[in-house]
Motif scaffolding. Structure first.
Motif, PDB file in Angstrom:
ATOM      1  N   UNK A 121       0.839  -1.202   0.000  1.00  0.00           N
ATOM      2  CA  UNK A 121       0.000   0.000   0.000  1.00  0.00           C
ATOM      3  C   UNK A 121       0.876   1.255   0.000  1.00  0.00           C
ATOM      4  N   UNK A 122       1.930   1.239   0.829  1.00  0.00           N
ATOM      5  CA  UNK A 122       2.845   2.383   0.874  1.00  0.00           C
ATOM      6  C   UNK A 122       3.467   2.593  -0.512  1.00  0.00           C
ATOM      7  N   UNK A 123       3.963   1.512  -1.105  1.00  0.00           N
ATOM      8  CA  UNK A 123       4.625   1.632  -2.407  1.00  0.00           C
ATOM      9  C   UNK A 123       3.610   2.009  -3.495  1.00  0.00           C
ATOM     10  N   UNK A 124       2.406   1.451  -3.445  1.00  0.00           N
ATOM     11  CA  UNK A 124       1.385   1.799  -4.448  1.00  0.00           C
ATOM     12  C   UNK A 124       1.150   3.307  -4.467  1.00  0.00           C
ATOM     13  N   UNK A 125       1.070   3.891  -3.273  1.00  0.00           N
ATOM     14  CA  UNK A 125       0.833   5.329  -3.195  1.00  0.00           C
ATOM     15  C   UNK A 125       1.969   6.111  -3.843  1.00  0.00           C
ATOM     16  N   UNK A 126       3.207   5.732  -3.510  1.00  0.00           N
ATOM     17  CA  UNK A 126       4.358   6.450  -4.071  1.00  0.00           C
ATOM     18  C   UNK A 126       4.440   6.271  -5.584  1.00  0.00           C
ATOM     19  N   UNK A 127       4.244   5.016  -6.036  1.00  0.00           N
ATOM     20  CA  UNK A 127       4.422   4.724  -7.458  1.00  0.00           C
ATOM     21  C   UNK A 127       3.316   5.369  -8.286  1.00  0.00           C
ATOM     22  N   UNK A 128       2.082   5.323  -7.777  1.00  0.00           N
ATOM     23  CA  UNK A 128       0.973   5.893  -8.549  1.00  0.00           C
ATOM     24  C   UNK A 128       1.117   7.414  -8.656  1.00  0.00           C
ATOM     25  N   UNK A 129       1.428   8.066  -7.547  1.00  0.00           N
ATOM     26  CA  UNK A 129       1.552   9.535  -7.577  1.00  0.00           C
ATOM     27  C   UNK A 129       2.746   9.946  -8.447  1.00  0.00           C
ATOM     28  N   UNK A 130       3.842   9.217  -8.329  1.00  0.00           N
ATOM     29  CA  UNK A 130       5.027   9.564  -9.129  1.00  0.00           C
ATOM     30  C   UNK A 130       4.769   9.333 -10.610  1.00  0.00           C
ATOM     31  N   UNK A 131       4.200   8.173 -10.943  1.00  0.00           N
ATOM     32  CA  UNK A 131       3.973   7.864 -12.363  1.00  0.00           C
ATOM     33  C   UNK A 131       3.016   8.871 -12.981  1.00  0.00           C
ATOM     34  N   UNK A 132       1.981   9.236 -12.241  1.00  0.00           N
ATOM     35  CA  UNK A 132       0.992  10.179 -12.769  1.00  0.00           C
ATOM     36  C   UNK A 132       1.590  11.586 -12.900  1.00  0.00           C
ATOM     37  N   UNK A 133       2.583  11.875 -12.071  1.00  0.00           N
ATOM     38  CA  UNK A 133       3.205  13.211 -12.076  1.00  0.00           C
ATOM     39  C   UNK A 133       4.377  13.301 -13.042  1.00  0.00           C
ATOM     40  N   UNK A 134       4.665  12.228 -13.730  1.00  0.00           N
ATOM     41  CA  UNK A 134       5.890  12.181 -14.535  1.00  0.00           C
ATOM     42  C   UNK A 134       6.096  13.392 -15.457  1.00  0.00           C
ATOM     43  N   UNK A 135       5.037  13.874 -16.169  1.00  0.00           N
ATOM     44  CA  UNK A 135       5.287  14.974 -17.109  1.00  0.00           C
ATOM     45  C   UNK A 135       5.839  16.241 -16.456  1.00  0.00           C
ATOM     46  N   UNK A 136       5.581  16.431 -15.169  1.00  0.00           N
ATOM     47  CA  UNK A 136       6.055  17.679 -14.555  1.00  0.00           C
ATOM     48  C   UNK A 136       7.066  17.442 -13.435  1.00  0.00           C
ATOM     49  N   UNK A 137       7.717  16.279 -13.442  1.00  0.00           N
ATOM     50  CA  UNK A 137       8.846  16.119 -12.507  1.00  0.00           C
ATOM     51  C   UNK A 137      10.015  16.905 -13.107  1.00  0.00           C
ATOM     52  N   UNK A 138      10.564  17.871 -12.362  1.00  0.00           N
ATOM     53  CA  UNK A 138      11.640  18.691 -12.935  1.00  0.00           C
ATOM     54  C   UNK A 138      12.812  17.818 -13.369  1.00  0.00           C
ATOM     55  N   UNK A 139      13.429  18.170 -14.520  1.00  0.00           N
ATOM     56  CA  UNK A 139      14.534  17.366 -15.049  1.00  0.00           C
ATOM     57  C   UNK A 139      15.904  17.969 -14.722  1.00  0.00           C
ATOM     58  N   UNK A 140      15.919  19.163 -14.131  1.00  0.00           N
ATOM     59  CA  UNK A 140      17.211  19.799 -13.819  1.00  0.00           C
ATOM     60  C   UNK A 140      17.823  19.177 -12.566  1.00  0.00           C
ATOM     61  N   UNK A 141      19.139  19.048 -12.561  1.00  0.00           N
ATOM     62  CA  UNK A 141      19.820  18.456 -11.410  1.00  0.00           C
ATOM     63  C   UNK A 141      19.521  19.248 -10.131  1.00  0.00           C
ATOM     64  N   UNK A 142      19.240  18.514  -9.049  1.00  0.00           N
ATOM     65  CA  UNK A 142      18.930  19.141  -7.766  1.00  0.00           C
ATOM     66  C   UNK A 142      17.441  19.339  -7.563  1.00  0.00           C
ATOM     67  N   UNK A 143      16.673  19.236  -8.663  1.00  0.00           N
ATOM     68  CA  UNK A 143      15.220  19.356  -8.550  1.00  0.00           C
ATOM     69  C   UNK A 143      14.586  17.958  -8.596  1.00  0.00           C
ATOM     70  N   UNK A 144      13.355  17.864  -8.113  1.00  0.00           N
ATOM     71  CA  UNK A 144      12.736  16.535  -8.017  1.00  0.00           C
ATOM     72  C   UNK A 144      11.249  16.691  -7.707  1.00  0.00           C
TER      73      UNK A 144
END
Ligand SMILES: Cc1ncc(COP(=O)(O)O)c(C=O)c1O
Length: 374
Positions: A121-144
């Protein structure tokens, strides 16, 4: 070692509201970005009642319906975590040591009379939110993408007993690092963050509310953070409000030993492992603050730095006192801090080999899957 295999998508276990696709599509990351200010347009929620966890749900971000009597509001039965998804070097976003956050969250939950979260359940939450947010995860070093899992009590009764119902949630924030060095810290000689037998070694929200006053006073005097000492003798260094503490003495790395009142940081553990790997001498010990200040003045202590998920590693430029005395570090830019930061960030961002297999690659989320609600 290569990064761990791509994790299975959690789709068969969670419900995905189709509106998350539109919410994610309309989202624009603002500039300047800052830390934790911009919230991703999705939230993961799961409820606990009758002794068991319900199914996780990925929804568009929005207010929670919380009863005014919910125990979290009255008895602070709430714990949280903080970790980051990086999307800089590799083709997929990567989480950094999420298992450690899961274990720590369950230690925090146990301390606060809350149910354990199943790993899935913990991992599902992290993976789902991260995967859905992929288009706007900053790509510059130091950002995330900063991820904030939290677990809180929802039972709407005012009796001061543990809740029987809870909600687990994950929200996220595209972010810059919290700060960059050199930091100005002030020795907190009167207040206390944590006492033996209390909650200092777990990530309980009350710890943070209680530290706000000292942080505000430090800021009024021009400092970034208080440097907390032990609550009994006010002599031994513990940590900063959201970071662990390191110093370089005679070329070796020193950090306060985990004594039950210090939060065991994932970054602290990673820095210790990397330092040992490069052959640096490492000491986890009681650190007398006045002895350390003396060693700074004599030149034996050349640098100090803070570390934590939010800041990664930030050098400390000076350690001050509320009476106005200042003790500048000989190496305010921190060569060891800079090197360890680069090494760690290189692994986190997938730019450098990962000798400990710390990174966890996030698979895409197929929001068009026909069984998404099934
Ligand atoms: C009190 C405290 N100490 C240290 C840390 C650093 O821990 P980590 O490296 O797991 O982020 C944090 C941040 O979570 C913290 O809140």
């Amino acid at each position: 070692m290569i990064p761990s295999a791509m994790s299975a998508t959690p789709q068969s276990r969670i419900e995905i509201d189709p509106a998350v696709v539109t919410a994610a599509g309309d989202f624009v990351v603002p500039e300047p970005l800052g830390f934790g200010r911009c919230l991703a347009p999705v939230v993961f929620l799961a409820d606990y009642q009758d002794g068991q966890w319900g199914r996780g749900r990925l929804l568009p971000y929005g207010p929670l319906g919380l009863d005014p009597a919910a125990k979290v509001l009255h008895y602070a039965q709430v714990v949280f975590e903080g970790l980051k998804a990086y999307h800089v070097g590799g083709s997929r976003p990567m989480l950094f040591r999420p298992e450690m956050n899961w274990r720590r969250m369950n230690r925090s939950a146990a301390r606060m009379m809350m149910p354990a979260l199943p790993r899935d359940l913990f991992m599902d939450g992290l993976l789902a939110v991260t995967a859905c947010s992929e288009p706007y995860i900053p790509r510059a070093s130091g950002r995330s993408l900063y991820l904030r899992p939290a677990l809180f009590a929802t039972q709407p009764t005012l009796d001061p007993a543990p809740s029987t119902t809870f909600t687990f949630m994950v929200v996220a924030s595209p972010s810059e690092a919290l700060a960059s060095g050199p930091l100005r810290v002030v020795v907190e000689r009167t207040g206390a963050r944590a006492v033996a037998g209390g909650t200092g070694d777990v990530k309980v929200s009350g710890n943070y509310g209680a530290a706000l006053h000292a942080t505000a006073v430090a800021a009024q005097s021009g400092f970034d953070q208080p440097l907390w000492l032990d609550a009994i003798s006010h002599r031994y260094i513990e940590e900063l409000s959201v970071m662990n503490f390191f110093a370089v003495v005679d070329g070796a790395l020193h950090t306060p030993e985990l004594n039950g009142t210090i939060l065991p940081g994932v970054t602290r553990d990673s820095i210790l492992a990397l330092a040992r790997l490069e052959g640096l001498r490492v000491h986890e010990r009681l650190m007398d603050v006045d002895e350390l200040l003396q060693m700074i003045r004599s030149g034996r202590c050349t640098e100090a730095f803070a570390c934590g998920t939010a800041i990664i590693v930030g050098s400390i430029g000076l350690i001050g006192e509320h009476d106005g005395r200042l003790c500048p570090l000989p190496e305010p830019e921190g060569p060891h801090a800079g090197r360890l930061r680069e090494r760690l960030l290189g692994i986190q961002e997938g730019r450098e080999p990962d000798p400990f297999a710390w990174t966890h690659t996030v698979a895409p989320l197929d929001t068009s899957a026909p069984d998404r609600n099934g």
